[in-house]
Scaffold this motif. Structure first.
Motif, mmCIF file in Angstrom:
data_model
loop_
_atom_site.group_PDB
_atom_site.id
_atom_site.type_symbol
_atom_site.label_atom_id
_atom_site.label_comp_id
_atom_site.label_asym_id
_atom_site.label_seq_id
_atom_site.Cartn_x
_atom_site.Cartn_y
_atom_site.Cartn_z
ATOM 1 N N UNK A 28 0.702 -1.041 0.173
ATOM 2 C CA UNK A 28 0.093 -0.047 0.426
ATOM 3 C C UNK A 28 1.254 1.332 0.194
ATOM 4 N N UNK A 29 1.748 1.270 0.776
ATOM 5 C CA UNK A 29 3.013 1.986 1.147
ATOM 6 C C UNK A 29 3.837 2.307 -0.205
ATOM 7 N N UNK A 30 3.861 1.433 -1.012
ATOM 8 C CA UNK A 30 4.541 1.035 -2.294
ATOM 9 C C UNK A 30 3.545 2.091 -3.405
ATOM 10 N N UNK A 31 2.096 1.776 -3.152
ATOM 11 C CA UNK A 31 1.212 2.079 -4.388
ATOM 12 C C UNK A 31 0.648 3.686 -4.180
ATOM 13 N N UNK A 32 1.153 4.078 -3.237
ATOM 14 C CA UNK A 32 1.023 5.594 -2.056
ATOM 15 C C UNK A 32 1.983 6.752 -2.896
ATOM 16 N N UNK A 33 2.797 5.762 -2.546
ATOM 17 C CA UNK A 33 4.054 6.494 -2.472
ATOM 18 C C UNK A 33 4.409 6.718 -4.944
ATOM 19 N N UNK A 34 4.327 6.035 -4.885
ATOM 20 C CA UNK A 34 4.553 5.811 -6.639
ATOM 21 C C UNK A 34 3.608 6.526 -7.555
#
Length: 182
Positions: A10-16
């Motif tokens: 989820x953090x990866x998707x948000x930051x990406x």
């Protein structure tokens, strides 16, 4: 990133997504706003790469050194313009926090060295306090922006004034979450 795989994804998707929006914002701006959007895009993509769950991909030691070098250079680049505004100082703090996390997350980098008896290193605690204050301040300031008088037509996706603060708030929250997993 240490911690549950789902939060890493989820953090990866948000930051990406945040990094991608900042690239779009770069296209619609010029000068200082363009440089700020570029720095935020670098931060978003770097955080997305660091948030990749460790169970999925184990990065080699040189990758963590590369992260530290890139964000160390970004911190140095943000220090000179920081004398003109606090936003650049925030970029420098964020880049230095990324260097710290890269070194702490590297294999044998001592993610758990320097812990006080309570379990939280002093630098991690200071960064947690900084980002908690930043997120609270950004959240309070995130109010609807009225349309500018005399602006005709519609604004493009990359130049909407309310999205840049929301983007910064999302990255601040992501940094806070990543620091909590150290």
């Amino acid at each position: 990133m240490h911690g549950p795989a789902m939060s890493g994804w989820l953090l990866m998707a948000l930051c990406g997504a945040t990094g991608l929006y900042c690239l779009v914002r770069m296209r619609g701006t010029s000068g200082e706003a363009r440089r700020a959007a570029g720095g935020e895009a670098l931060m978003g993509f770097g955080m997305a790469a660091m948030a990749l769950p460790a169970a999925v991909v184990v990065l080699p030691v040189w990758a963590w050194t590369g992260y530290a070098a890139v964000f160390g250079a970004a911190a140095l680049a943000a220090l000179w313009p920081a004398r003109r505004g606090r936003h650049h100082l925030h970029h420098a703090v964020g880049s230095l926090a990324m260097v710290y996390m890269a070194l702490a997350m590297a294999p044998g980098g001592g993610a758990h060295t320097g812990h006080a008896p309570a379990g939280v290193p002093l630098l991690t605690g200071a960064l947690l306090v900084y980002y908690a204050a930043y997120v609270l301040r950004s959240g309070v300031r995130l109010v609807p922006v009225p349309a500018a008088a005399g602006v005709s037509g519609t604004l493009s996706f990359g130049t909407r004034p309310e999205l840049a603060p929301a983007c910064r708030l999302a990255m601040g929250l992501a940094m806070l979450a990543m620091l909590l997993t150290l």
